[in-house]
Design an enzyme around this catalytic site. Structure first.
Site, PDB file in Angstrom:
ATOM      1  N   CYS A   1     -24.974   7.416  45.072  1.00 18.90           N
ATOM      2  CA  CYS A   1     -26.068   8.395  45.017  1.00 18.90           C
ATOM      3  C   CYS A   1     -27.143   8.063  46.048  1.00 18.90           C
ATOM      4  O   CYS A   1     -26.929   8.259  47.232  1.00 18.90           O
ATOM      5  CB  CYS A   1     -26.619   8.486  43.595  1.00 18.90           C
ATOM      6  SG  CYS A   1     -27.642   9.944  43.350  1.00 18.90           S
TER       7      CYS A   1
ATOM      8  N   HIS B   1     -21.715   9.240  40.287  1.00 16.92           N
ATOM      9  CA  HIS B   1     -22.006   7.925  39.705  1.00 16.92           C
ATOM     10  C   HIS B   1     -20.793   7.336  38.965  1.00 16.92           C
ATOM     11  O   HIS B   1     -20.626   7.621  37.768  1.00 16.92           O
ATOM     12  CB  HIS B   1     -23.155   8.050  38.704  1.00 16.92           C
ATOM     13  CG  HIS B   1     -24.477   8.299  39.331  1.00 16.92           C
ATOM     14  ND1 HIS B   1     -25.387   7.301  39.567  1.00 16.92           N
ATOM     15  CD2 HIS B   1     -25.050   9.434  39.775  1.00 16.92           C
ATOM     16  CE1 HIS B   1     -26.467   7.810  40.130  1.00 16.92           C
ATOM     17  NE2 HIS B   1     -26.293   9.107  40.268  1.00 16.92           N
TER      18      HIS B   1
ATOM     19  N   GLU C   1     -20.533   4.395  37.850  1.00 12.36           N
ATOM     20  CA  GLU C   1     -21.015   3.490  36.792  1.00 12.36           C
ATOM     21  C   GLU C   1     -21.358   4.264  35.519  1.00 12.36           C
ATOM     22  O   GLU C   1     -21.635   3.662  34.485  1.00 12.36           O
ATOM     23  CB  GLU C   1     -22.220   2.671  37.304  1.00 12.36           C
ATOM     24  CG  GLU C   1     -23.578   3.352  37.249  1.00 12.36           C
ATOM     25  CD  GLU C   1     -23.811   4.361  38.360  1.00 12.36           C
ATOM     26  OE1 GLU C   1     -22.855   4.697  39.083  1.00 12.36           O
ATOM     27  OE2 GLU C   1     -24.959   4.843  38.504  1.00 12.36           O
TER      28      GLU C   1
END
Lengths: 180, 278
Positions: free
Chosen positions: B87, B218, B220
């Protein structure tokens, strides 16, 4: 058809400007920059050739669409030049998106609410820079201009991203009003 | 073998990123952007997490890209160390010229413009989308991802529209990349499949050597199954339902990305850098 320019600026600290100023001076080593200001410029085109300044003032006073009066102030046509300003030390960089948003819904709202013949409303940024040396000192000007405007070099081109923005260095009469 | 997660002023995904690395057994440390060059250069891999470094002033990633820390990361990239930008990290890598770095001179060849769809500003977008990998074998982080697999993932950005020149477009096939697709894996150029109007539906891009990867979504936030919402409606959410009775979290859609990094760092399966075609 007639175009009017509405120059807006933040009345309080402009954090974008403060960071850009620090980066250009300290990060990029251009200590010749002594002042930096940022203006958002609306380019408003109307169908008729009439003077629309009072209409624009009404739109600003009665809506938040173009200017947010809680934090922004504005000039019509350009920045009023004060007698004390040495314009030879000023550089003005206009940055616009390559693909301008049409702002159709904003134009439709303004037309509907204020019964005006507004055709388009596009927005650019103008960075007003003051140099310690007169900006017509060509070497300094060229070095500085190349450092902050469109470039593929990672060490330059800070204020313009040439892949999606265009830029133009403005003459003083394109920026300031009341120049004698 | 430790991964540095670089925290800039305004980063906000560093702790989730660390959790993801912990989950896959990777040792990591959150380090600040202004730590010393000698400290930073000791790490074996780097992740620039998401967030709003310097409040996205001037434009997202523009300020951090000019800071000394990026000089250290440039050296690390040239040494072949893995670097992942997520990002805001993706925006920083692109503004630094580390991705795609086609001529290996860190020129800026790709940019992340404000989100748009058919000429209309889209503003900040927070949603779940689907991605597919193209040429995944050409990057360390994507090499274990099956190019036929459709992976759900979260996006949160206002400036994520990949734009590039025609010259760069001609060389995109040299690079591993993620593309926005629909649930069936079909590339559709318009919103909502391509949420920000990216050219070529691109959501993530490798450098030419294959050790640096910049992605707007993302991973994660989808590293374990619990994170995938039922609303995405993919097989992943069905798998999540199946694991409700179990106490431990199961690996999620982005397992391959983290496992690949772990295997490279531990030497179990090292990635060979790609040869650049200059």
């Amino acid at each position: 058809m007639k175009e009017f320019q509405l120059w807006t600026y933040l009345m309080h600290s402009d954090l974008h400007c403060m960071s850009a100023f620090e980066m250009i001076r300290s990060g990029m080593g251009h200590q010749e920059l002594t002042r930096l200001r940022r203006f958002g410029v609306w380019h408003l085109t109307f169908e008729s050739d009439e003077d629309q300044r009072s209409t624009i003032s009404t739109m600003i006073d009665q809506s938040y669409y173009l200017v947010n009066p809680n934090k922004e102030a504005y000039f019509l046509d350009g920045i009023p030049a004060k007698d004390s300003i040495d314009l030879s030390r000023r550089l003005n960089l206009k940055v616009s998106p390559k693909h301008q948003s049409s702002n159709e819904s904003l134009v439709a709202r303004l037309r509907d609410r204020f019964k005006v013949d507004l055709l388009t409303a596009t927005r650019s940024l103008v960075w007003e820079m003051q140099l310690s040396e007169p900006s017509d000192s060509l070497t300094i000007q060229k070095t500085f201009m190349s450092a902050v405007s469109g470039s593929v070099s990672r060490t330059k081109g800070f204020l313009v991203q040439p892949l999606f923005e265009t830029y133009e260095w403005l003459d003083v009469d394109q920026v300031y009003t009341g120049i004698s | 073998m430790t991964v540095a997660i670089i925290q800039f002023p305004g980063s906000n995904c560093e702790y989730e990123t660390k959790k993801a690395l912990d989950f896959y057994g990777l040792s990591s440390q959150i380090v600040t952007w202004n730590c010393s060059e000698s400290e930073l250069s000791q790490f074996d891999a780097y992740i620039i997490p998401g967030g709003f470094s310097y409040q996205d002033r001037v434009r997202a990633g523009a300020l951090p890209a000019k800071l000394p820390v990026m000089g250290v990361l440039t050296t690390a990239a040239l040494q072949g160390k893995p670097i992942l930008g997520i990002c805001n990290g993706c925006q920083i890598l692109v503004e630094s010229g580390l991705v795609p770095d086609l001529n290996q001179q860190q020129h800026i060849q790709v940019a992340l413009a404000p989100n748009q769809s058919q000429g209309k500003d889209m503003g900040f977008i927070c949603d779940w989308v689907y991605l597919k990998a193209r040429y995944p074998k050409r990057n360390l982080f994507t090499r274990y991802i099956d190019s036929e697999e459709v992976l759900p993932i979260a996006i949160n950005h206002g400036e994520g529209r990949f734009v590039y020149s025609e010259e760069t477009a001609l060389r995109l096939s040299e690079l591993a990349q993620f593309q926005y697709v629909n649930e069936l894996g079909e590339g559709v150029a318009s919103y909502p499949v391509n949420p920000n109007g990216s050219m070529g539906n691109i959501a993530g891009l490798s450098n030419v050597s294959g050790n640096v990867f910049a992605m707007m979504p993302h991973p994660e936030r989808a590293y374990k199954l619990d994170q995938v919402p039922f609303s995405v409606g993919s097989t992943w959410s069905m798998q999540k339902e199946d694991t409700f009775s179990e106490k431990e979290s199961k690996a999620g859609p982005w397992e391959s990305l983290f496992v690949s990094l772990a295997e490279h760092l531990t030497g179990r399966s090292s990635f060979q850098l790609q040869e650049a075609h200059l």
